[in-house]
Structures are given as C-alpha cells and as structure tokens.
Design a protein around this motif. Structure first.
Motif, PDB file in Angstrom:
ATOM      1  N   VAL B  32      27.070  -5.204  10.370  1.00 63.22           N
ATOM      2  CA  VAL B  32      26.487  -5.445  11.698  1.00 63.22           C
ATOM      3  C   VAL B  32      25.064  -5.962  11.550  1.00 63.22           C
ATOM      4  O   VAL B  32      24.655  -6.905  12.247  1.00 63.22           O
ATOM      5  CB  VAL B  32      26.459  -4.146  12.530  1.00 63.22           C
ATOM      6  CG1 VAL B  32      26.102  -4.463  13.963  1.00 63.22           C
ATOM      7  CG2 VAL B  32      27.782  -3.436  12.447  1.00 63.22           C
ATOM      8  N   LEU B  33      24.319  -5.345  10.620  1.00 65.84           N
ATOM      9  CA  LEU B  33      22.933  -5.789  10.421  1.00 65.84           C
ATOM     10  C   LEU B  33      22.917  -7.233   9.929  1.00 65.84           C
ATOM     11  O   LEU B  33      22.105  -8.040  10.391  1.00 65.84           O
ATOM     12  CB  LEU B  33      22.241  -4.861   9.420  1.00 65.84           C
ATOM     13  CG  LEU B  33      21.942  -3.474   9.987  1.00 65.84           C
ATOM     14  CD1 LEU B  33      21.386  -2.561   8.916  1.00 65.84           C
ATOM     15  CD2 LEU B  33      20.959  -3.592  11.152  1.00 65.84           C
ATOM     16  N   VAL B  34      23.824  -7.543   9.017  1.00 62.95           N
ATOM     17  CA  VAL B  34      23.897  -8.925   8.526  1.00 62.95           C
ATOM     18  C   VAL B  34      24.176  -9.872   9.690  1.00 62.95           C
ATOM     19  O   VAL B  34      23.563 -10.934   9.810  1.00 62.95           O
ATOM     20  CB  VAL B  34      24.983  -9.063   7.438  1.00 62.95           C
ATOM     21  CG1 VAL B  34      25.184 -10.519   7.074  1.00 62.95           C
ATOM     22  CG2 VAL B  34      24.595  -8.256   6.210  1.00 62.95           C
ATOM     23  N   THR B  35      25.080  -9.454  10.586  1.00 59.38           N
ATOM     24  CA  THR B  35      25.390 -10.287  11.747  1.00 59.38           C
ATOM     25  C   THR B  35      24.166 -10.498  12.615  1.00 59.38           C
ATOM     26  O   THR B  35      23.896 -11.616  13.080  1.00 59.38           O
ATOM     27  CB  THR B  35      26.500  -9.627  12.588  1.00 59.38           C
ATOM     28  OG1 THR B  35      27.557  -9.259  11.735  1.00 59.38           O
ATOM     29  CG2 THR B  35      27.003 -10.566  13.652  1.00 59.38           C
ATOM     30  N   LEU B  36      23.420  -9.422  12.818  1.00 65.45           N
ATOM     31  CA  LEU B  36      22.228  -9.512  13.655  1.00 65.45           C
ATOM     32  C   LEU B  36      21.229 -10.496  13.040  1.00 65.45           C
ATOM     33  O   LEU B  36      20.702 -11.381  13.724  1.00 65.45           O
ATOM     34  CB  LEU B  36      21.605  -8.123  13.788  1.00 65.45           C
ATOM     35  CG  LEU B  36      20.458  -8.010  14.799  1.00 65.45           C
ATOM     36  CD1 LEU B  36      20.987  -8.323  16.192  1.00 65.45           C
ATOM     37  CD2 LEU B  36      19.867  -6.614  14.754  1.00 65.45           C
ATOM     38  N   VAL B  37      21.007 -10.340  11.729  1.00 66.10           N
ATOM     39  CA  VAL B  37      20.092 -11.246  11.032  1.00 66.10           C
ATOM     40  C   VAL B  37      20.584 -12.688  11.161  1.00 66.10           C
ATOM     41  O   VAL B  37      19.816 -13.616  11.436  1.00 66.10           O
ATOM     42  CB  VAL B  37      19.974 -10.835   9.546  1.00 66.10           C
ATOM     43  CG1 VAL B  37      19.214 -11.900   8.764  1.00 66.10           C
ATOM     44  CG2 VAL B  37      19.300  -9.488   9.424  1.00 66.10           C
ATOM     45  N   LEU B 293      27.991  -9.079  19.303  1.00 66.08           N
ATOM     46  CA  LEU B 293      27.156  -9.940  18.454  1.00 66.08           C
ATOM     47  C   LEU B 293      28.005 -11.042  17.832  1.00 66.08           C
ATOM     48  O   LEU B 293      27.582 -12.190  17.752  1.00 66.08           O
ATOM     49  CB  LEU B 293      26.509  -9.112  17.334  1.00 66.08           C
ATOM     50  CG  LEU B 293      25.347  -8.207  17.695  1.00 66.08           C
ATOM     51  CD1 LEU B 293      24.800  -7.535  16.451  1.00 66.08           C
ATOM     52  CD2 LEU B 293      24.254  -9.009  18.393  1.00 66.08           C
ATOM     53  N   GLY B 294      29.215 -10.663  17.386  1.00 63.46           N
ATOM     54  CA  GLY B 294      30.117 -11.643  16.786  1.00 63.46           C
ATOM     55  C   GLY B 294      30.426 -12.774  17.757  1.00 63.46           C
ATOM     56  O   GLY B 294      30.375 -13.954  17.387  1.00 63.46           O
ATOM     57  N   VAL B 295      30.735 -12.412  18.999  1.00 65.49           N
ATOM     58  CA  VAL B 295      31.010 -13.439  20.007  1.00 65.49           C
ATOM     59  C   VAL B 295      29.788 -14.329  20.188  1.00 65.49           C
ATOM     60  O   VAL B 295      29.891 -15.564  20.278  1.00 65.49           O
ATOM     61  CB  VAL B 295      31.403 -12.789  21.352  1.00 65.49           C
ATOM     62  CG1 VAL B 295      31.488 -13.835  22.446  1.00 65.49           C
ATOM     63  CG2 VAL B 295      32.713 -12.038  21.218  1.00 65.49           C
ATOM     64  N   LEU B 296      28.609 -13.708  20.220  1.00 65.65           N
ATOM     65  CA  LEU B 296      27.385 -14.486  20.422  1.00 65.65           C
ATOM     66  C   LEU B 296      27.155 -15.449  19.255  1.00 65.65           C
ATOM     67  O   LEU B 296      26.708 -16.587  19.458  1.00 65.65           O
ATOM     68  CB  LEU B 296      26.175 -13.563  20.601  1.00 65.65           C
ATOM     69  CG  LEU B 296      26.209 -12.722  21.878  1.00 65.65           C
ATOM     70  CD1 LEU B 296      24.972 -11.854  21.983  1.00 65.65           C
ATOM     71  CD2 LEU B 296      26.348 -13.605  23.116  1.00 65.65           C
ATOM     72  N   VAL B 297      27.462 -14.993  18.023  1.00 67.16           N
ATOM     73  CA  VAL B 297      27.306 -15.889  16.870  1.00 67.16           C
ATOM     74  C   VAL B 297      28.208 -17.109  17.049  1.00 67.16           C
ATOM     75  O   VAL B 297      27.771 -18.252  16.909  1.00 67.16           O
ATOM     76  CB  VAL B 297      27.653 -15.157  15.551  1.00 67.16           C
ATOM     77  CG1 VAL B 297      27.808 -16.153  14.417  1.00 67.16           C
ATOM     78  CG2 VAL B 297      26.576 -14.152  15.208  1.00 67.16           C
ATOM     79  N   LEU B 298      29.480 -16.852  17.397  1.00 68.19           N
ATOM     80  CA  LEU B 298      30.408 -17.964  17.603  1.00 68.19           C
ATOM     81  C   LEU B 298      29.893 -18.887  18.700  1.00 68.19           C
ATOM     82  O   LEU B 298      29.888 -20.116  18.557  1.00 68.19           O
ATOM     83  CB  LEU B 298      31.800 -17.447  17.981  1.00 68.19           C
ATOM     84  CG  LEU B 298      32.524 -16.569  16.964  1.00 68.19           C
ATOM     85  CD1 LEU B 298      33.973 -16.333  17.394  1.00 68.19           C
ATOM     86  CD2 LEU B 298      32.498 -17.209  15.594  1.00 68.19           C
ATOM     87  N   GLY B 299      29.446 -18.261  19.802  1.00 69.15           N
ATOM     88  CA  GLY B 299      28.958 -19.059  20.933  1.00 69.15           C
ATOM     89  C   GLY B 299      27.741 -19.878  20.554  1.00 69.15           C
ATOM     90  O   GLY B 299      27.616 -21.050  20.951  1.00 69.15           O
ATOM     91  N   THR B 300      26.841 -19.289  19.770  1.00 70.91           N
ATOM     92  CA  THR B 300      25.611 -19.995  19.411  1.00 70.91           C
ATOM     93  C   THR B 300      25.924 -21.185  18.503  1.00 70.91           C
ATOM     94  O   THR B 300      25.330 -22.262  18.650  1.00 70.91           O
ATOM     95  CB  THR B 300      24.641 -19.040  18.686  1.00 70.91           C
ATOM     96  OG1 THR B 300      24.592 -17.830  19.412  1.00 70.91           O
ATOM     97  CG2 THR B 300      23.260 -19.643  18.611  1.00 70.91           C
ATOM     98  N   ILE B 301      26.873 -20.977  17.585  1.00 71.17           N
ATOM     99  CA  ILE B 301      27.254 -22.103  16.726  1.00 71.17           C
ATOM    100  C   ILE B 301      27.767 -23.257  17.567  1.00 71.17           C
ATOM    101  O   ILE B 301      27.407 -24.419  17.364  1.00 71.17           O
ATOM    102  CB  ILE B 301      28.331 -21.646  15.712  1.00 71.17           C
ATOM    103  CG1 ILE B 301      27.709 -20.687  14.703  1.00 71.17           C
ATOM    104  CG2 ILE B 301      28.931 -22.845  14.989  1.00 71.17           C
ATOM    105  CD1 ILE B 301      28.701 -20.089  13.752  1.00 71.17           C
TER     106      ILE B 301
END
Lengths: 349, 339, 516
Positions: B32-37, B293-301
């Motif tokens: 989770v921390l890695v995802t946040l970073v 956070l995972g969804v946000l990473v996908l969305g941000t990409i």
C-alpha cells in the motif's frame, strides 16, 4: 456397460449427440455434405472449421491444466500473433508473395514462443500462481497488440495469407487440417514420448514426482510455451479468416471457450490425468452449441446464456459433492453389488 | 553530556528509519505504501510535464470518471481478501445497465428499478457463492459461468444501446455538487465514497470483516477458531454481486445508456486496481483504501495519457500489465521473506 | 489426587473411518490441576482421541462410532470445535493454527472481541490481550503481526487464546516439536502456572524427557486401543517405551533370527556412503553414519526422534546446513532428490500417499516413473519394456491385483507400498532408504517386503531400513543406528542385540539396563 458409464468421455459424447439430434430435427439436412468446386461444404464442415481455433488453443490448455495450471493469456497471444503477422505483411512491398507470408507467420510464432517462455518463467521459476502469472500477459497483451497495429484494424489483402483461414486443401478446409495436425502432434508428442506421463505425474502429486526425480520446472516451461504457440496459430487462423488484425476483438473470450472445452472433455481443473480426445469432443460440443443456437432460431446473441448453462451443468456433474450424493444414492440402490462400487470409484477419479 | 544530546536525535532518527523500512517491507503495509508513493510520483511527473495537471478539477475528475470502478474494486477486495476471485463483475455491471435502461424505457420508476437491480445482482452473487461453497467449484470457474450468464442475458435484453431519458436518472447524472470555481463532483462520487466508508467499517469493525481476513490467512485455522467461515465465504460473493450492481447503476449515471458490450474487460481493471492497491491475490492482506488508491493510480495513468495527446490509449493496458507484474513480484518477495 | 472427581471422563470411545478402526473402546480421564501425557506411536489414535474430545469428530455421526464423554460430570456432545471451546476445552494444535496475517491481539481475541456501538472495540480488545500476554510473562507488541514472531512466541499466543475462554481443559498437541531448549523451559513455566490454577492439561509429545519432566500421569494408546493409564513417577522409561511399541518379550524370543553377516568389517573397505557431522538446524543434530556395500543398516528410534529427517537429508530432499557427505570416496552435494538418484541413492517415503505413489496413475506408470524421469521425457521406455518391468515386479513382489493397468488409488495399502518399492527397485539403486515400508500393511505383505530386503542385500544393494518395529529392525539389519531426541545415540553391530537392549537405548540413550 459399466465401463461405458465410467468413461470420462461418456457425458461429453452424450451431450454432443443430443446437440446433433436437436440440429437434425430443426434442420433435416444437417448431416448432408456436398462438394462444390472441389471443396467440401455442409453444417458439419462449418462446425469443424469454426471450431478449429478453439480446439487448437484447447489442446495447449489441456496440457497446461494437466500440470495444475491455467493459461489466461491465450486470447491476448492470439491478438498479438495476428497483429504481428498483418503488420509485417502490410509493411512489405509484396504483400501477396508467399515469402512475405512465411516471414510473417514465422515471426508471429517466434514472438509467441517468447511470450510462452515468459509465462513459464513466472510460473516455474518465480513460483507465481498460474492464474495470476498469466493474468499479467492477459492484461498487457492486448495493449501490446494495439501498439503493433497502432490502434488500427489492419486489413490485409494477401491471397497466400487468406489460405490459412479460409483455404482448402484436398477439399478440406485448411484450418481444419492445421487443427488436426496440432492435435495429432500434441497426442504423439505426449503419448509417444514420456511427456504425458511426467505431466500427469506432476499434476497429480508434485512432491512425489520431485522425489522420483522428475524435473517439473522444464515441464512447466514446455507446456506454457506450447500453449502460447498453439494460441498464436489459432490467432493466425482467426486473423486470416477475417483478413484483418483487430487487436481488440481477435480471440476475445477464446481463453474461456478453451478452458470450457477442456473441462467438458473431462480433464479436471485440479490437474492430473488429461484426455486430448475429451478436449476434442469438448471443443465440438461448444461449436455445435453455437451452431444449434443458429439453426434452432434462437437469437445467436443468446449463446452465452447456453454456455453458462453448460459450464454450470458440467461443473455440478463433476463436483465432489454431487459425486458423493450420487454415490450414496447408487449404493442404496444396489447394495453390495461389486460392479457398482468400481464404477463409482472411477467416476470420482 | 554532549555525546548524549547529539546521539539522542540520531537514535530517534535511526528508530524512525527502522520503523519506515519495516513498514515498507511488511506484507501488510508495504504494497500500500509503495502504491501511495507511486501515486504521488505519477502526480509529480504529470505536474512537471503538463500545466494544470495537479489541480482541483483534474483530481476531482479522477473520482467522477472512476466512481463505478471504485465500487467494483471494493466488492472485488472482499472476494480477493478471502483468496477468491470474481470474473463476473464487468458482465454483471453491463447487465445492470441493460436492466436499468430497458425497464426505464418501458416506464418503470427509478425508485423501483434501482433497488430491483441491487437485489438481482446480489442474488446472482449468492448463487455463485453457493456454487463455490456447496459444490466446491473453483471461484474462477463459478464466476466465469456467472460472467457468461450475465453477458448472455444482456444480449437477450437487447443488442443495441438503449439510452436513458428517465428524469430521475438524468438529474442524478447531471447534478453536480460544486465546491466553487470549476471544482465539482457528481452524486456518483458521493455514493462511491459512502460505499468505501461502509466497506472500511465492515472490514475493520465487524466480525464479518475480520472473518474475511481470517479466511484469507487460513481457512482451516479460522474454522478451528470457531469462526463462521462457510457463511462468510458465500457472503463475499453476495457483496461483490451487490457492488457490481451498484457500479452498473453508477455507470448509467455516467453514460445515461445501457449497452451489452459495455465494460468488457472491466473485471481486469478491478482486479488490477485491487492488486496494485496492495491486496495479496492469495488473500489475507489488503485494505479497501488501498484499492481506492489502486483505482486512482489507474485513473491517473489514463489522465496522463490523455494529457500527453500523442501517446495512444492502449499504453494504459501495457502500463497496467507492467504494474501488475511489479506488484505481484513485490508481494511474492515480501511474503516469502516472512516464511 | 484421586479424591477429586475427574474433569474429563471419556468412556468406551470407538471411532471408525472407511477401512480403519481409529479408536476401539478407549477410556480416558483427566483430573483438574494435573498434566496428563498422551503417548503412542504412529496410528495409535492420539489425534483421533483429541479430535473426539474437541468436537472435530462427532461421536454419534457414524454407525460404528460410540462412546460417552463426561465433562465435569455432565454428558456432553459437541457439534464442533467452537462448542467444545465454549464448554471450556481449548486446544493448541501442532501446527500453530493461528493467522499470521493478523495482529497478536486479534489472534487472541478473534471471534469474541469486546464490542462497542455495534462494532469491535479495538482498544478493549488490545487491553484484554495485553492482560493475557502479561499473565504468560510475554512482552510483545499486541499490535504486531503474528507472522513476524517466532514459532515459540506464536505457540504462547495460541495458549493465551486458549486460556482466555476460562479453559478447564487445555490440550497441547506436540507443542514443543519446533522449540529450542530455552523456549521449552518458558513453555513449561507457563504450563506449571496454569496447572497451579487448576487447569487440566493434556500434553502430547514424543520427547520422553519432556513427558517425564512435566507430566503427573500418562495414558498410552497403541493401534487404536488403550494400553493403560499410569502415574509418571511409577513407570520406568523402559516399560513405557515397550508399552508404546508393543510386543511382549516372551513373543520376541520366539522370533526367528536372521543370520546376519556383519558388513563393512574390513578396515580398508571404502564405505558406499559416509556422512560426517551432517546436520540441519531445527531438524537433527550433526550425525556421523557409514553404510557399506551390501549391508542392511537399521535405523531405529521413536516417532519424531529424527529418523525420517536424517533419511530426507541423505536422499537430497532436505538440504543439510552442516557436515559433508561422501559417496564412494567422492564428496557429494545432494541438492535435489534427482541428484541423489543419479548417485544411486533412492528414498522411499514413509508418507506413502503424499510423497510416494501418484494415485491416479496406473500401477505400470507408477513403477516406471523414477526410471523414466531419470531418462528424460524424450527417451521414453518402450511400451514393451514398460510392460515387462510392470509384469516382472508385479510377480516378484506379488502385487494384487496383478493388473498393470489398475489405478494405484484403488489398491490396498500394502500393495501400494509394493508398487512404490518396485519404482525404486526399477532404478537399481546402490543404497535404498526404506522409511517405514511395512507400516499399516497386512502381515503377509509385511513378510514379503522383509524377505525382499534380505534378498536385495544379498545381491549387493545396501539398505537403510527405518522402522518403529524393533523386532523387524533386529531381524533384518546387520548394524543398527539409533536416534533419540534428534541425535544419533548409538551405532552398533547386530550380533547379540535384543529388543530389550534396543529399548534401553531408545529410552535412556545408552546401554545401561542390559549387558552386552
């Protein structure tokens, strides 16, 4: 009689016969074959031709499943193989030459081998669960195919390439011939060598196999590579048939059909003993089901509902719970008859 | 004295460093921390390359565009935490858009349609759960059957896209809750965040939630500890079915139509979001907030690719695949070290 | 102590599984405030008895199952572990059955967390967990992941969980099997404290030293039957081991003795296999062992003494972390079973089902498996040769049914064992390690396998023969190595050894009771 019932081919064959009967009732000419321009035509030929890609993939999938694995990436590999071949053909000055097509096909197959090695590496060397390991390529693969086609649907006009999917050789569709060759090759390769025995042994009891000196790592890499190779061939057939590479839709959901064919054919998803013949029947059942939906006049789009019904029925029939219930029921019918007991055992295994 | 004063902060610093490094290498918090970073890094990259990337509207739009995916990922988190998987979520989402569109078209009221959809998809989840539990069918196959069924039913309802004109849906789709300026969110975002909140409370403050984690950590152990393992295993599929239905409703707010071929492959996005969000695919570790956070990473990409303009959208899939690989290997390493 | 009423009284317990009578009319009782050991070799019925007591097996489920359980004088019948737990019977299983992915506090409190506003009250949960841990003098962070602690700590956490439910009876199933000496001492301190509080503790261990140190009373089971209940202080070790292993001495004397030709007599003979200080942490202490060509070396010891662990290291299944292994004068690193097989060392596992047979394959395929694996998949053994191999071994070992196409799953245990033996014989090893090859099979098959071992050795194969049955070891071996508490305590030529002398070594670690 007992032998027949206990055979794992029994239910799939019954299913196939039922579907044939339905077709025959709805369309009396179902079994008729005719030769037009030296080519074989008829409903059965259509079933064989349309079912060829699924069968080819299902053959690879059977071996993967026998090792307790699964390969979700085959659909994506189909798309990549089609995209590679079409882009090479389109990029060449002579799209119609046999040489170009040969290069394209070989390139597609080589790339598939690399992808298969990759899956095998993740599973056998890194020890990642097969379903997860192949999920990666399933996700990224279509993106890669899109990258190759640059997001376009690549339509090719190359007569030699078109032969793969819709040509005839000696009156028989080329795709059917290819499927037969792959099927025979897999059968010979696994049953004439010791590959089949070792694959089954690893699938049934990995630890006992290790102690017996079986090198499972190489076996796993081999089956995943073969699966990707088979997927690429299926992808080429599909692409050739449409004369276009469509990265989004080539081989979409074909992994599910292939797994379904394997399961219908009586190979357990838990690994172990497999039956290529069962997979053949399974693939035919699926394709005949699709055809039946057409001939009976149900809107073809409802096929998936029937597939769902078949998956559920097959799984419920194979479930240990059902078997136990059936076993109890049969025991209460024929108490103490020795024959019943062996039949029941065989159906469990 | 002087030695003491100088060494104390060093010690404290070292302790902090130790804490941080142990958090990053813990199988529970590490991913989770890695995802946040990662999320922060992607934002930093985006911000450095494009003007107006790190701004309120862009961030809020992430939520607006992905509200349905957040809901799907929440349901998927429950399933994956128990060590299962649900391949049917995309198809069930499509089915609920079709049911909504066709029933609204034939004049049903939205206040009936929405609850009906949620009940139907929950029942479908219940059937899947029972198949898995009673007949010992692998989750993969059982949810595959549900996927076929749901997609097939979509086609049976209609193969064409049906647009939605129901006033309630239209107003829900168009109402924006404004924060001033160009910053606003839709009702869907509020619903999605509510779902996340409820899921968080259930997972961390209810016996059901703790049993979900227990099943993922060891079904046998959970059983010997006297936990209601069987019931919970069925329930997670009901929850996932419910979330898929709700995601479908949110999706119709977003598109104002129902279409059979909608959301093909969305199950992969949901699974990817959950895995990238730090949930272990074999179960037992993970947080619902991580999935967000995972969804946000996908969305941000996706947003970056949109901003870039020259990069084609299929790069998204490749990035997702690459991230999946990284996180799966990371999980493997973190859990292997503990054994 | 007997003045008190027993807290647990199990009478006439019988439990059957298909084909096996796991417990046959067993009586068992425990008093409050005592530590009671349950002893027995493999298949004695220890774990079945525990599972009957903890509600994992319902006594009244099967037609052949019977018996009565009284808890503090009241008849009880549990439908599951949860019910037994609520009634005050808590269990800490051999493999710690806790959840490594959750916190220590949660593992203690899971399923009965204090609640507040309808949700779990984490603060109260933590507080209660800290109290319980403090009671065991265990100073760890209750918020830390259980999986990040050592097995010993996890064991204590499991006990903390078990005693939180006001346990009247605490069952500890092999709690010390993976603990070192200090950790065992810590555990015993906790056990004594609980005992002082009046808890009845059922202690299962195969370490006799520990049994004598901690327990007040013990019950011995053998082959599903009760052998007897004794006060620990009143039973000699030797007698105890004899009762566990079985066989009265009078019968033993009547047994025919094989004329053993001591192998490896010459000083200059190079041993086939020589292990020097071969050890593995947490498994066995460094061992020196030599095996010469054509001799049968018996490896004796109680269950858990390290016999199997040694065999697994010798055959490349587990890797040693100290010592060296020399085969035929050249040093060898066994990295895999495959490399061991290549040097002619084959291991037949005691765990026939899980590590031996491949149960869905035919007899023929099982027999050729190791040979085929050695040749690689590309060089298949011809169909004709496979049939020959299968038929010849089926005849030689008298495998029934005599059908190469029979599925091994459907064979009896003895025949499965013979198929497994045939697999190893087919690769013609120079050293065959047989781990409990005669366990759980009928008398006829047992005699056949013993005869086979003798024949093999006469034909020049070396055999390391592991068995819990001492007369079998005595009859077959020219030399006997004895393991006790994970170390090799004796390596003696079998000239005038008796079961008595072996028992003495197994029980006390040295030859004291018997004259040589």
């Amino acid at each position: 009689m007992n032998r027949m019932f206990s055979s794992r081919l029994f239910w799939p064959v019954v299913m196939l016969l039922v579907l044939f009967t339905i077709n025959l009732v709805a369309f009396p000419g179902f079994f008729s074959l005719e030769v037009k321009n030296g080519h074989l035509f008829g409903s059965l030929v259509d079933i064989a031709r349309n079912g060829a890609p699924t069968l080819i993939i299902a053959v690879g999938m059977t071996l993967v499943i026998a090792t307790r694995g699964i390969d979700l990436s085959v659909g994506a590999v189909c798309a990549i193989a089609g995209a590679v071949a079409c882009s090479i053909i389109l990029g060449s000055p002579e799209p119609g030459s046999i040489g170009t097509v040969a290069v394209a096909v070989i390139a597609a197959l080589l790339i598939a081998l690399v992808l298969g090695l990759w899956n095998g590496f993740l599973v056998a060397v890194l020890g990642i669960q097969p379903i997860i390991a192949t999920l990666i390529l399933m996700t990224a693969g279509r993106g890669a195919a899109m990258l190759i086609t640059e997001g376009q649907i690549l339509t090719v006009n190359s007569p030699p390439f078109k032969v793969i999917g819709s040509g005839f050789v000696l009156g028989i569709p080329v795709s059917v011939v290819i499927a037969a060759v792959i099927f025979a090759a897999a059968a010979l390769l696994t049953r004439r060598t010791a590959l089949g025995l070792l694959i089954e042994s690893v699938g049934i009891n990995p630890e006992a196999s290790r102690q017996a000196g079986v090198r499972s790592r190489g076996l796993l890499i081999t089956v995943y590579t073969f699966s990707a190779f088979a997927a690429a061939i299926a992808g080429l057939i599909l692409t050739s048939n449409q004369t276009a590479a469509d990265a989004n839709n080539t081989g979409l959901f074909i992994e599910l059909d292939a797994i379904l064919a394997v399961v219908i054919g009586g190979t357990s998803l838990a690994g172990g003993r497999y039956s290529l013949l069962g997979t053949l029947v399974g693939a035919l059942v699926i394709q005949t089901l699709v055809t039946t939906v057409y001939t009976v006049g149900i809107p073809p789009i409802a096929t998936m509902v029937f597939k769902a019904a078949v998956v559920t029925a097959v799984c419920l029939l194979q479930s240990p719970t059902t078997n136990a219930t059936f076993g109890r029921w049969r025991r209460s019918l024929g108490r103490g008859r020795p024959g019943t007991r062996t039949a029941e055992r065989a159906s469990v295994s | 004295m002087s030695i003491d004063t100088s060494s104390a902060p060093v010690d404290a610093g070292r302790r902090l460093l130790g804490r941080v490094s142990s958090a990053f290498t813990s199988p529970k918090y590490g991913p989770v921390l890695v995802t946040l970073v990662l999320l922060i890094a992607i934002f930093a990259i985006g911000g450095s390359r494009y003007r107006g990337f790190v701004s309120g509207p862009v961030i809020l739009n992430l939520f607006v565009d992905n509200a349905y995916l957040i809901v799907l990922a929440v349901g998927m988190t429950f399933v994956i935490l128990t060590g299962g998987i649900d391949l049917s979520v995309g198809a069930v989402l499509a089915l609920s858009t079709m049911i909504a569109a066709s029933l609204l078209q034939s004049g049903w009221s939205a206040s009936v349609v929405i609850p009906l959809i949620l009940v139907l998809t929950s029942v479908l989840g219940l059937l899947v759960g029972l198949m898995i539990h009673i007949f010992k069918i692998q989750p993969f196959i059982a949810t595959l059957a549900a996927m076929f069924l749901a997609r097939g039913l979509c086609y049976v309802i209609s193969k064409d896209s049906i647009s939605i004109t129901d006033p309630v849906f239209v107003s829900l789709a168009q109402t924006r809750i404004s924060f001033g300026g160009r910053m606003s969110i839709t009702a869907s975002v509020v619903i999605a965040l509510l779902v996340v909140l409820v899921a968080f409370l259930v997972l961390h403050y209810s016996r059901l939630g703790r049993t979900v984690y227990a099943i993922g950590g060891g079904e046998q152990s959970g059983m010997l500890m006297g936990l209601p393992v069987a019931r919970t295993k069925v329930l997670v599929y009901v929850i996932s079915g419910f979330c898929s239905g709700l995601a479908g409703v949110l999706f119709t707010f977003y598109t104002l139509s129902g279409y059979s071929l909608t959301a093909v492959g969305t199950e992969l996005d949901a699974i990817a979001a959950v895995v990238i969000g730090g949930t272990l695919l074999t179960g037992g570790y993970g947080f619902v907030l991580g999935s967000v956070l995972g969804v946000l990473v996908l969305g941000t990409i996706q947003t970056i690719i949109t901003f870039e303009g020259t990069l084609s959208s299929w790069w998204t899939r490749i990035f997702i695949g690459g991230l999946l690989l990284v996180f799966i290997v990371l999980q493997k390493v973190l859990t292997a070290r503990r054994r | 102590m007997n003045a008190q009423a027993p807290v647990v009284e199990m009478t006439n317990i019988s439990i059957s599984f298909p084909g096996v009578k796991a417990l046959d009319g067993v009586n068992f009782r425990m008093f409050p405030g005592e530590v009671h050991s349950l002893l027995g070799e493999n298949g004695a019925g220890k774990s079945t008895l525990i599972k009957a007591l903890t509600g994992v097996y319902a006594i009244d489920s099967g037609p052949a199952d019977s018996g009565e359980i009284l808890l503090a004088g009241n008849r009880v019948s549990f439908a599951g572990p949860a019910q037994a737990q609520n009634a005050g019977i808590s269990t800490v299983y051999q493999e710690v059955n806790l959840l490594g992915n959750l916190s220590v506090a949660e593992n203690i409190m899971l399923g009965r967390e204090p609640r507040r506003f309808g949700g779990i009250d984490w603060r109260a949960t933590r507080r209660r967990a800290v109290e319980l841990l403090r009671g065991l003098h265990l100073d760890i962070d209750p918020g830390s992941l259980l999986g990040s602690h050592s097995l010993a700590v996890q064991q204590l956490v499991a006990i903390a969980r078990a005693i939180d439910v006001n346990a009247k009876v605490l069952i500890l199933d092999e709690p010390t099997s993976s603990l070192d000496a200090d950790e065992v001492a810590e555990l015993f301190r906790v056990i004594r404290e609980l005992k002082a509080e009046g808890v009845a503790i059922l202690f299962v261990s195969h370490f006799l030293d520990q049994v004598y140190e901690i327990s007040d009373r013990l019950t011995v089971l053998r082959n599903g039957k009760l052998v007897g209940e004794y006060r620990t202080a009143e039973i000699l070790r030797l007698d105890l081991v004899q009762k566990m292993i079985g066989k009265e001495l009078a019968i033993l004397d009547a047994l025919e003795r094989r004329i053993v030709e001591p192998g490896g007599g010459e000083d200059d003979e190079v041993p086939l296999l020589a292990a020097t200080a071969l050890g593995r942490k947490g498994s066995i202490a460094p061992v020196d062992l030599r095996v010469y060509t054509g001799e049968v070396v018996g490896l004796a010891g109680l269950l858990g003494s390290g016999r199997t662990e040694l065999a697994r290291i010798l055959s490349g299944i587990d890797r040693p972390d100290s010592g060296e292994l020399v085969i035929d004068g050249t040093p060898h690193r066994f990295r895999t079973p495959r490399s061991a097989l290549a040097r002619g060392v084959a291991y037949s596992s005691e765990n026939r089902r899980a590590e031996g047979i491949v149960e869905d394959l035919t007899v023929r395929d099982n027999i050729v498996l190791a040979l085929q694996a050695d040749r690689g998949w590309f060089h298949p053994i011809s169909r004709k040769r496979r049939d020959e191999l299968a038929v010849s071994y089926i005849q030689a070992l008298n495998i029934r049914p005599a059908n190469p196409d029979a599925i091994v799953r459907n064979l009896s245990g003895g025949n499965q064992q013979k198929v497994l033996l045939a697999r190893w014989l087919a690769v013609a090893p120079r050293l065959l390690i047989l781990d409990e090859p005669t366990r759980g099979i009928d008398v006829g098959a047992k005699a056949e396998i013993q005869k086979l071992v003798v024949n093999l050795a006469e034909n020049g194969m070396s055999v390391l023969f592991i068995s819990a049955e001492l007369e079998e070891v005595l009859r077959l071996s020219s030399r006997i190595a004895i393991m006790r508490d994970r170390r090799l305590v004796a390596d003696i030529v079998n000239d005038d050894l008796t079961v008595d002398s072996l028992l003495a070594i197994i029980a006390d670690g040295e030859l004291t009771a018997v004259e040589r």
